[in-house]
Design a protein around this motif. Structure first.
Motif, PDB file in Angstrom:
ATOM      1  N   SER A 189       4.993  -2.852  16.370  1.00 25.89           N
ATOM      2  CA  SER A 189       6.309  -2.783  15.751  1.00 25.89           C
ATOM      3  C   SER A 189       7.070  -1.678  16.314  1.00 25.89           C
ATOM      4  O   SER A 189       6.633  -0.768  16.970  1.00 25.89           O
ATOM      5  CB  SER A 189       6.188  -2.679  14.292  1.00 25.89           C
ATOM      6  N   PRO A 190       8.402  -1.589  16.121  1.00 29.38           N
ATOM      7  CA  PRO A 190       9.251  -0.530  16.391  1.00 29.38           C
ATOM      8  C   PRO A 190       8.769   1.263  16.171  1.00 29.38           C
ATOM      9  O   PRO A 190       8.877   1.971  16.851  1.00 29.38           O
ATOM     10  CB  PRO A 190      10.414  -0.624  15.633  1.00 29.38           C
ATOM     11  N   LEU A 191       8.083   1.096  14.846  1.00 26.79           N
ATOM     12  CA  LEU A 191       7.298   2.175  14.257  1.00 26.79           C
ATOM     13  C   LEU A 191       5.919   1.952  14.153  1.00 26.79           C
ATOM     14  O   LEU A 191       5.437   1.822  12.734  1.00 26.79           O
ATOM     15  CB  LEU A 191       8.181   2.868  13.264  1.00 26.79           C
ATOM     16  N   PRO A 192       4.988   1.819  15.061  1.00 26.22           N
ATOM     17  CA  PRO A 192       3.526   1.543  14.816  1.00 26.22           C
ATOM     18  C   PRO A 192       2.726   2.547  14.131  1.00 26.22           C
ATOM     19  O   PRO A 192       3.301   3.584  14.003  1.00 26.22           O
ATOM     20  CB  PRO A 192       2.983   1.301  16.130  1.00 26.22           C
ATOM     21  N   PRO A 193       1.884   2.294  13.410  1.00 26.22           N
ATOM     22  CA  PRO A 193       1.186   3.219  12.320  1.00 26.22           C
ATOM     23  C   PRO A 193       0.685   4.245  13.326  1.00 26.22           C
ATOM     24  O   PRO A 193      -0.080   3.919  14.406  1.00 26.22           O
ATOM     25  CB  PRO A 193       0.082   2.262  11.754  1.00 26.22           C
ATOM     26  N   GLY A 194       0.622   5.393  12.657  1.00 23.50           N
ATOM     27  CA  GLY A 194       0.205   6.556  13.561  1.00 23.50           C
ATOM     28  C   GLY A 194      -1.537   6.623  13.065  1.00 23.50           C
ATOM     29  O   GLY A 194      -1.970   7.619  13.853  1.00 23.50           O
ATOM     30  N   ASP A 195      -1.817   6.258  12.037  1.00 23.27           N
ATOM     31  CA  ASP A 195      -3.187   6.645  11.824  1.00 23.27           C
ATOM     32  C   ASP A 195      -3.658   5.284  11.088  1.00 23.27           C
ATOM     33  O   ASP A 195      -2.803   4.178  10.794  1.00 23.27           O
ATOM     34  CB  ASP A 195      -3.488   7.991  10.936  1.00 23.27           C
ATOM     35  N   PHE A 196      -5.011   5.199  10.605  1.00 22.46           N
ATOM     36  CA  PHE A 196      -5.619   3.997   9.967  1.00 22.46           C
ATOM     37  C   PHE A 196      -4.784   3.779   8.531  1.00 22.46           C
ATOM     38  O   PHE A 196      -4.583   2.716   7.932  1.00 22.46           O
ATOM     39  CB  PHE A 196      -7.158   4.258   9.808  1.00 22.46           C
ATOM     40  N   GLY A 197      -4.650   4.997   8.048  1.00 22.84           N
ATOM     41  CA  GLY A 197      -3.952   4.928   6.519  1.00 22.84           C
ATOM     42  C   GLY A 197      -2.573   3.994   6.503  1.00 22.84           C
ATOM     43  O   GLY A 197      -2.140   3.416   5.987  1.00 22.84           O
ATOM     44  N   GLY A 198      -1.876   4.352   7.958  1.00 24.38           N
ATOM     45  CA  GLY A 198      -0.528   3.958   8.166  1.00 24.38           C
ATOM     46  C   GLY A 198      -0.699   2.411   8.302  1.00 24.38           C
ATOM     47  O   GLY A 198       0.215   1.612   8.161  1.00 24.38           O
ATOM     48  N   LEU A 199      -1.922   1.923   9.100  1.00 22.17           N
ATOM     49  CA  LEU A 199      -1.895   0.662   9.413  1.00 22.17           C
ATOM     50  C   LEU A 199      -2.154  -0.177   8.022  1.00 22.17           C
ATOM     51  O   LEU A 199      -1.780  -1.508   7.627  1.00 22.17           O
ATOM     52  CB  LEU A 199      -3.269   0.187  10.090  1.00 22.17           C
ATOM     53  N   ARG A 200      -2.929   0.452   7.116  1.00 24.00           N
ATOM     54  CA  ARG A 200      -3.327  -0.283   5.741  1.00 24.00           C
ATOM     55  C   ARG A 200      -1.934  -0.237   4.923  1.00 24.00           C
ATOM     56  O   ARG A 200      -1.710  -1.485   4.408  1.00 24.00           O
ATOM     57  CB  ARG A 200      -4.423   0.461   5.024  1.00 24.00           C
ATOM     58  N   ARG A 201      -1.213   0.669   4.976  1.00 18.96           N
ATOM     59  CA  ARG A 201       0.203   0.763   4.301  1.00 18.96           C
ATOM     60  C   ARG A 201       0.853  -0.473   4.765  1.00 18.96           C
ATOM     61  O   ARG A 201       1.686  -1.009   4.092  1.00 18.96           O
ATOM     62  CB  ARG A 201       0.927   1.926   3.901  1.00 18.96           C
ATOM     63  N   ARG A 202       1.158  -0.831   6.092  1.00 14.33           N
ATOM     64  CA  ARG A 202       1.865  -1.688   6.809  1.00 14.33           C
ATOM     65  C   ARG A 202       1.116  -3.070   6.658  1.00 14.33           C
ATOM     66  O   ARG A 202       2.003  -4.160   6.896  1.00 14.33           O
ATOM     67  CB  ARG A 202       1.888  -1.448   8.412  1.00 14.33           C
ATOM     68  N   THR A 203      -0.097  -3.383   6.105  1.00 16.09           N
ATOM     69  CA  THR A 203      -0.708  -4.587   6.289  1.00 16.09           C
ATOM     70  C   THR A 203      -1.380  -4.935   5.021  1.00 16.09           C
ATOM     71  O   THR A 203      -1.892  -6.135   4.599  1.00 16.09           O
ATOM     72  CB  THR A 203      -1.687  -4.794   7.404  1.00 16.09           C
ATOM     73  N   ARG A 204      -1.990  -3.905   4.205  1.00 16.27           N
ATOM     74  CA  ARG A 204      -2.816  -3.984   3.316  1.00 16.27           C
ATOM     75  C   ARG A 204      -4.516  -4.439   3.568  1.00 16.27           C
ATOM     76  O   ARG A 204      -5.263  -4.655   2.837  1.00 16.27           O
ATOM     77  CB  ARG A 204      -2.479  -5.096   2.243  1.00 16.27           C
ATOM     78  N   ALA A 205      -4.524  -4.219   4.964  1.00 19.02           N
ATOM     79  CA  ALA A 205      -6.037  -4.511   5.452  1.00 19.02           C
ATOM     80  C   ALA A 205      -6.998  -3.176   5.117  1.00 19.02           C
ATOM     81  O   ALA A 205      -6.541  -2.288   5.007  1.00 19.02           O
ATOM     82  CB  ALA A 205      -5.984  -4.636   6.895  1.00 19.02           C
ATOM     83  N   GLY A 206      -7.983  -3.775   4.387  1.00 21.24           N
ATOM     84  CA  GLY A 206      -9.072  -2.804   3.673  1.00 21.24           C
ATOM     85  C   GLY A 206      -8.565  -2.097   2.163  1.00 21.24           C
ATOM     86  O   GLY A 206      -9.241  -1.493   1.847  1.00 21.24           O
ATOM     87  N   MET A 207      -7.765  -2.777   1.663  1.00 25.45           N
ATOM     88  CA  MET A 207      -7.263  -2.253   0.478  1.00 25.45           C
ATOM     89  C   MET A 207      -7.618  -3.160  -0.807  1.00 25.45           C
ATOM     90  O   MET A 207      -7.357  -3.088  -2.050  1.00 25.45           O
ATOM     91  CB  MET A 207      -5.690  -2.249   0.272  1.00 25.45           C
ATOM     92  N   GLY A 208      -8.656  -4.436  -0.557  1.00 33.61           N
ATOM     93  CA  GLY A 208      -9.003  -5.136  -1.366  1.00 33.61           C
ATOM     94  C   GLY A 208     -10.152  -4.812  -2.113  1.00 33.61           C
ATOM     95  O   GLY A 208     -10.735  -3.675  -2.084  1.00 33.61           O
ATOM     96  N   ARG A 209     -10.897  -5.787  -2.631  1.00 32.70           N
ATOM     97  CA  ARG A 209     -12.154  -5.421  -3.514  1.00 32.70           C
ATOM     98  C   ARG A 209     -13.161  -4.741  -2.677  1.00 32.70           C
ATOM     99  O   ARG A 209     -14.107  -3.823  -3.241  1.00 32.70           O
ATOM    100  CB  ARG A 209     -12.599  -6.672  -3.942  1.00 32.70           C
ATOM    101  N   CYS A 210     -13.255  -5.134  -1.642  1.00 32.59           N
ATOM    102  CA  CYS A 210     -14.491  -4.455  -0.887  1.00 32.59           C
ATOM    103  C   CYS A 210     -14.330  -3.067  -0.129  1.00 32.59           C
ATOM    104  O   CYS A 210     -14.894  -2.497   0.273  1.00 32.59           O
ATOM    105  CB  CYS A 210     -15.071  -5.368   0.246  1.00 32.59           C
ATOM    106  N   GLN A 211     -12.801  -2.872  -0.280  1.00 32.76           N
ATOM    107  CA  GLN A 211     -12.166  -1.573   0.287  1.00 32.76           C
ATOM    108  C   GLN A 211     -12.743  -1.302   1.727  1.00 32.76           C
ATOM    109  O   GLN A 211     -12.843  -0.134   2.058  1.00 32.76           O
ATOM    110  CB  GLN A 211     -12.801  -0.260  -0.628  1.00 32.76           C
ATOM    111  N   GLY A 212     -12.611  -2.590   2.576  1.00 27.78           N
ATOM    112  CA  GLY A 212     -12.751  -2.200   3.861  1.00 27.78           C
ATOM    113  C   GLY A 212     -14.117  -2.294   4.452  1.00 27.78           C
ATOM    114  O   GLY A 212     -14.525  -2.343   5.526  1.00 27.78           O
ATOM    115  N   PHE A 213     -15.256  -2.593   3.452  1.00 24.69           N
ATOM    116  CA  PHE A 213     -16.615  -2.808   3.826  1.00 24.69           C
ATOM    117  C   PHE A 213     -16.718  -3.729   4.831  1.00 24.69           C
ATOM    118  O   PHE A 213     -17.748  -3.527   5.883  1.00 24.69           O
ATOM    119  CB  PHE A 213     -17.546  -3.129   2.534  1.00 24.69           C
ATOM    120  N   TYR A 214     -16.116  -5.062   4.680  1.00 25.03           N
ATOM    121  CA  TYR A 214     -16.372  -6.136   5.748  1.00 25.03           C
ATOM    122  C   TYR A 214     -15.156  -6.230   6.773  1.00 25.03           C
ATOM    123  O   TYR A 214     -15.553  -6.836   7.849  1.00 25.03           O
ATOM    124  CB  TYR A 214     -16.184  -7.367   4.834  1.00 25.03           C
ATOM    125  N   CYS A 215     -14.184  -5.519   6.738  1.00 28.78           N
ATOM    126  CA  CYS A 215     -13.318  -5.630   7.899  1.00 28.78           C
ATOM    127  C   CYS A 215     -13.089  -4.457   8.709  1.00 28.78           C
ATOM    128  O   CYS A 215     -12.351  -4.381   9.811  1.00 28.78           O
ATOM    129  CB  CYS A 215     -11.911  -6.083   7.292  1.00 28.78           C
TER     130      CYS A 215
END
Length: 469
Positions: free
Chosen positions: A419-445
Motif C-alpha cells: 500500500s502507499p503507507l505499508p506497515p512499519g512493524d508487525f503491530g502496524g500489519l495487524r492494525r491494517r489487516t486484523r491478522a493475529g487478532m482473533g481467538r488464538c492471538q496469532g498462535f496459528y498464523c
C-alpha cells in the motif's frame, strides 16, 4: 502511487506535523486538502504507535462534554466530517446508539442532569428511559438497572482504518511521511529548522500533535510548556465474538469528574470491549496489564450483563491517554513563531481528530496563507475489516486464508504490504489487516505472517493482545 520520502530533510515544507497518531494524521489531511506541502514526523516505526493504537473506538456525539467547551465544538465538528466522508473513504460506522445506565438510586437521580446537558450541547436524539424500556433495547442488562439515558447517535467505528485513510489521502495529495523520525530540537529563523533523527527538516510552520510527549516536544521547540502530560493508563479486555449478541448498545456508566468510566460496547469487528480503567502513572511509553484489574473488568461486565460472566476473553491490552493537569484540551498558538500545539487530547481524540485538523488550519490562517486547494482531491478507499460489510474472504481468488480466526486473506496482507503507507512493524500489519487478532492471538498464523514479511520489519513480532480489539 505515492511513495514514502527517503530521509534527508533538505526539502522545504509549508507545515511539519509532529506526531503520527490520529490527531496528526487528521491534521496532515486537512492541511494537504487546503493546498499545503505537508511532512508528518513520527518517532515510532509506524503511525498510531502511541496513544492512538489503544482506544474504545467510539464515535462520540459530545453529549457529555463540558457545555460551551472547545472539546465539545471539535467533537461535534469531527463527528460531522467523519459522517460526511466515511462513505467515500470506505470507513465503517456501526449505528449502535448508547445507554448511560444508572445502577443505583443515586446514579438514577443524575440522569435528568445528564440528559439536560446533552440537550444544551445540541444533542436532540437522547431521552431518559425506564429500566424496562432500556432492557427492551438491550435485553441482557441486569435486573439491578434503575434507569438510563438513551443516546441514539453514539456509534462505533474502526479506530485504525480511519487515521490510515486520513494520512493516505494526505499522501495522495503530496504529503510526506517520515517514520522513525524523532524531533530532537527546533529553532525558528523565519522558518523552522527541526533537528531529527533523520536529519534537518525545514518547514514554514509546525504543528505539535505529539500526544503523550506533547509537553516534551514544546520544550524541544524552545517553548515554555503550558501544560504537563500526566499519562493515564486504561486497561481493557476483549470478549469473544459470541458476546456480541448480548451487547447491541454501547453501555456507558454515569461519568465522574475524573473519568467517563468503564464502558461495555460492541466493536466494529464483532467483539465486545470492556474498559478502560483510569490509572495515573509516570511512564509515558509502557502500559502494563495486571491480572487483578483484568479480573475486575470481567466481573464488572458479568454484574451488569450477566450473560457475559462466563464469556471467554479473546485479548487483553492497555493504553495510555495523554491527560494533563486540566480536563480541557490544551491548545496553543504562537503566531510569531508560526507554531501550533494540540495537546492534552484525551479520550475523545478519535472523535475530535477531524475537528482538531479543521481548528489547526483555522489557527494557521491567522498568521499565514496557503496556495489554492486542489479542485478534485483523491478519495482512496480503505479495505473493509469489519463485520458491517462483506469481507475479502467472501470474494473469489483471494489466494488463501492466512488468519482463520479473523478470516484474513493472503490478498489482504499483500495489499497492506504494498500500500502507499505499508506497515512499519508487525503491530502496524495487524492494525491494517486484523491478522493475529482473533481467538488464538496469532498462535496459528504468526509463522505464516513471519514468512510473508521476512526482511520487512526490524523489530520482532509484537506481543499479541497488547493493542487488540
Amino acid at each position: 502511487m505515492c511513495k514514502i520520502a527517503p530521509p534527508g530533510g533538505a526539502e522545504f515544507h509549508d507545515v511539519a506535523i509532529i506526531g503520527g497518531g490520529v490527531v496528526g494524521c487528521a491534521t496532515a489531511r486537512r492541511f494537504a486538502l487546503a493546498g499545503a506541502k505537508v511532512v508528518l514526523l513520527e518517532k515510532g516505526s509506524d503511525i498510531l504507535s502511541g496513544a492512538s493504537k489503544a482506544n474504545s473506538a467510539i464515535l462520540h456525539t459530545g453529549f457529555d462534554a463540558p457545555a460551551g467547551s472547545l472539546e465539545l465544538e471539535l467533537v461535534r465538528a469531527g463527528r460531522e466530517e467523519y459522517l460526511s466522508i466515511c462513505g467515500d473513504l470506505g470507513l465503517s460506522i456501526v449505528e449502535t446508539g448508547a445507554l448511560v445506565c444508572a445502577w443505583t438510586p443515586e446514579q438514577a437521580g443524575m440522569l435528568e442532569a445528564i440528559a439536560a446537558q446533552g440537550v444544551e450541547n445540541g444533542i436532540a436524539a437522547l431521552r431518559v428511559i425506564s429500566a424496562a424500556t432500556a432492557r427492551g433495547l438491550a435485553p441482557a442488562l441486569s435486573q439491578t438497572l434503575q434507569a438510563a439515558v438513551e443516546v441514539m447517535g453514539e456509534h462505533v467505528i474502526d479506530p485504525w482504518s480511519a487515521p490510515l485513510a486520513y494520512i493516505t489521502q494526505a499522501m495522495a495529495l503530496g504529503a510526506t511521511v517520515l517514520r522513525n523520525c524523532e524531533v530532537l530540537s527546533g529553532r525558528f529563523e523565519g522558518e523552522w529548522h527541526l533537528e531529527t533523527t533523520q536529519g534537518i527538516i525545514k518547514a514554514g510552520a509546525v504543528v505539535n500533535a505529539a500526544g503523550l510527549f506533547g509537553d516534551v516536544v514544546d520544550s524541544r521547540l524552545g517553548f515554555e510548556p503550558e501544560f504537563e502530560i500526566r499519562p493515564r493508563k486504561g486497561q481493557f479486555i476483549v470478549l469473544d465474538k459470541a458476546a456480541a449478541r448480548h451487547v447491541p448498545k454501547i453501555v456507558l456508566p454515569v461519568p465522574t469528574e475524573i473519568t467517563k468510566g468503564i464502558v461495555i460496547c460492541p466493536t466494529a469487528f464483532g467483539n465486545v470491549l470492556v474498559g478502560p480503567t483510569a490509572e495515573e502513572q509516570e511512564d509515558r511509553t509502557r502500559a502494563t496489564v495486571e491480572t487483578a484489574t483484568l479480573e475486575m473488568l470481567k466481573d464488572h461486565a458479568g454484574r451488569l450483563i450477566p450473560a457475559l460472566a462466563d464469556m471467554p476473553v479473546t485479548a487483553v491490552y492497555a493504553g495510555l491517554r495523554p491527560a494533563s493537569e486540566k480536563k480541557a484540551y490544551r491548545i496553543a498558538v504562537r503566531p510569531e513563531k508560526r507554531a501550533i500545539t494540540l495537546g492534552g487530547i484525551r479520550s475523545t481524540g478519535l472523535s475530535a481528530a477531524l475537528g482538531l485538523g479543521q481548528h489547526a488550519l483555522g489557527l494557521y490562517e491567522t498568521f499565514a496563507s496557503l496556495p489554492a486547494a486542489p479542485d478534485s482531491p483523491p478519495t482512496p478507499g480503505m479495505p473493509n475489516l469489519t463485520e458491517t460489510q462483506p469481507r475479502d474472504w467472501q470474494k473469489p481468488d483471494h489466494g488463501e486464508i492466512v488468519c482463520h480466526c479473523e478470516l484474513v486473506t493472503k490478498r489482504e496482507i499483500e495489499a497492506a504490504l504494498n500500500s502507499p503507507l505499508p506497515p512499519g512493524d508487525f503491530g502496524g500489519l495487524r492494525r491494517r489487516t486484523r491478522a493475529g487478532m482473533g481467538r488464538c492471538q496469532g498462535f496459528y498464523c504468526n509463522a505464516r505472517l513471519a514468512e510473508m514479511t521476512r526482511g520487512r520489519f526490524e523489530a520482532a513480532l509484537d506481543v499479541p493482545g497488547k493493542d487488540d480489539l
